[in-house]
Design an enzyme around this catalytic site. Structure first.
Site, PDB file in Angstrom:
ATOM      1  N   ASP A 232       0.734  -1.224   0.001  1.00 21.60           N
ATOM      2  CA  ASP A 232       0.070  -0.127  -0.097  1.00 21.60           C
ATOM      3  C   ASP A 232       0.788   1.124  -0.094  1.00 21.60           C
ATOM      4  O   ASP A 232       1.978   1.265   0.662  1.00 21.60           O
ATOM      5  CB  ASP A 232      -0.826   0.071   1.242  1.00 21.60           C
ATOM      6  CG  ASP A 232      -2.092   0.790   1.218  1.00 21.60           C
ATOM      7  OD1 ASP A 232      -2.166   1.551   0.151  1.00 21.60           O
ATOM      8  OD2 ASP A 232      -2.748   0.969   1.989  1.00 21.60           O
ATOM      9  N   GLY A 233       0.390   2.360  -0.268  1.00 16.25           N
ATOM     10  CA  GLY A 233       0.844   3.579  -0.409  1.00 16.25           C
ATOM     11  C   GLY A 233       0.781   4.200   1.157  1.00 16.25           C
ATOM     12  O   GLY A 233       0.359   3.595   1.989  1.00 16.25           O
ATOM     13  N   ALA A 234       1.512   5.503   1.102  1.00 22.73           N
ATOM     14  CA  ALA A 234       1.389   6.380   2.192  1.00 22.73           C
ATOM     15  C   ALA A 234       1.387   7.805   2.211  1.00 22.73           C
ATOM     16  O   ALA A 234       1.920   8.132   0.923  1.00 22.73           O
ATOM     17  CB  ALA A 234       2.396   6.017   3.149  1.00 22.73           C
TER      18      ALA A 234
ATOM     19  N   GLU B 286      -7.581  -0.085   5.627  1.00 22.02           N
ATOM     20  CA  GLU B 286      -6.313  -0.349   5.408  1.00 22.02           C
ATOM     21  C   GLU B 286      -5.428  -0.631   6.459  1.00 22.02           C
ATOM     22  O   GLU B 286      -4.923  -1.694   6.685  1.00 22.02           O
ATOM     23  CB  GLU B 286      -5.474   1.179   4.905  1.00 22.02           C
ATOM     24  CG  GLU B 286      -6.037   1.438   3.567  1.00 22.02           C
ATOM     25  CD  GLU B 286      -5.401   2.612   3.179  1.00 22.02           C
ATOM     26  OE1 GLU B 286      -5.550   3.139   1.771  1.00 22.02           O
ATOM     27  OE2 GLU B 286      -5.169   3.591   3.848  1.00 22.02           O
TER      28      GLU B 286
HETATM   29  C1  A5P Z   1      -5.415   5.792   1.018  1.00 22.75           C
HETATM   30  O1  A5P Z   1      -6.460   5.922   2.027  1.00 22.75           O
HETATM   31  C2  A5P Z   1      -4.394   6.284   1.515  1.00 22.75           C
HETATM   32  O2  A5P Z   1      -4.012   5.850   2.818  1.00 22.75           O
HETATM   33  C3  A5P Z   1      -3.116   6.012   0.470  1.00 22.75           C
HETATM   34  O3  A5P Z   1      -2.619   4.882   0.841  1.00 22.75           O
HETATM   35  C4  A5P Z   1      -2.314   7.175   0.514  1.00 22.75           C
HETATM   36  O4  A5P Z   1      -3.142   8.415   0.714  1.00 22.75           O
HETATM   37  C5  A5P Z   1      -1.381   7.498  -0.585  1.00 22.75           C
HETATM   38  O5  A5P Z   1      -1.947   7.549  -1.680  1.00 22.75           O
HETATM   39  P1  A5P Z   1      -1.178   7.919  -3.061  1.00 22.75           P
HETATM   40  O6  A5P Z   1      -0.359   6.617  -3.586  1.00 22.75           O
HETATM   41  O7  A5P Z   1      -2.335   8.370  -4.097  1.00 22.75           O
HETATM   42  O8  A5P Z   1      -0.259   9.036  -2.869  1.00 22.75           O
END
Ligand code: A5P
Length: 231
Positions: free
Chosen positions: A88-90, A110
């Protein structure tokens, strides 16, 4: 770094994370623009047959829709899936691999999925690295019924809460809650702020992920750097 470059870096981080995926794994699929690239690349590998037997738990309806469109088998929580790896991203990553997440509004599912995973790889471009969490806002998911009172108290506490909206109406999470985006005052520690938030009935979860990530793959123009949480 321009936005084209950022988009390319997200793909590099996602591609690097894919090298940890083995056939037969159960994956936790994240949400957001970086996670979307990971899911897209995963779909490609399944299409070519390089990977097979993958199933996935999704952290949002948006991701589930994407995964289904790619033919990735989806598992629901009631089958008690044991998740090998979440990706996952952050929004922010600090030097201790603590995160702020939830700009996309999927923070609750998440955190549930990432805590249920044996391993959680964060994928990001270098713009997400911070010396101290709180550069941007911290999302706080609240039960709708409690929101007006919580908002008032957080304002009194100097946290400058803003009710998140989309198209002029309150943003609704996949679990049917609202989100208050707060500011961490520069003189306060995020962990303390978050522990205080837990005292208010109706606060469901926050976007502070202190210990969920086991590693981070951060793409910069010079290549992808890997950070691992000490065991
Ligand atoms: C989603 O709820 C978020 O936790 C995303 O993981 C976070 O905002 C990162 O999103 P991007 O990859 O679009 O920057």
């Amino acid at each position: 770094v321009g936005s084209d470059n950022i988009a390319a870096l997200k793909i590099e981080a996602a591609a690097q994370a894919l090298t940890s995926v083995r056939s037969g794994m159960t994956l936790g699929l994240g949400t957001g623009s970086t996670a979307r690239e990971f899911v897209r690349l995963l779909g490609e590998k399944l299409m070519t047959g390089e990977l097979s037997g993958i199933s996935a738990v999704c952290t949002s309806i948006v991701t589930q829709t994407q995964a289904e469109s790619l033919g990735i088998p989806i598992l629901q929580p009631d089958s008690k899936p044991s998740i090998d790896l979440a990706v996952d991203g952050a929004d922010e990553i600090d030097p201790d691999l603590r995160l702020i997440k939830g700009l996309g509004g999927a923070l609750l599912r998440e955190k549930i999925v990432e805590q249920a995973s044996r391993r959680f790889i964060v994928i990001a471009d270098e713009s997400k690295l911070v010396a101290r969490l709180g550069r941007g806002r911290l999302p706080v998911e609240v039960v709708r019924f409690a929101s007006p009172w919580i908002e008032e108290r957080l304002r009194d506490a100097g946290l400058d809460p803003v009710l998140r909206t989309r198209d002029g109406v309150p943003f609704l999470s996949d679990e049917g809650n609202w989100i208050l985006d707060i500011r961490i005052p520069p003189d306060r520690d995020i962990a303390d702020v978050v522990s205080d938030l837990g005292r208010h009935a109706g606060v469901v979860e926050t976007g502070f992920f202190p210990r969920e990530a086991t590693e981070a793959l951060v793409a910069a123009t010079g290549g992808v750097r890997r950070f691992v949480r000490p065991a």
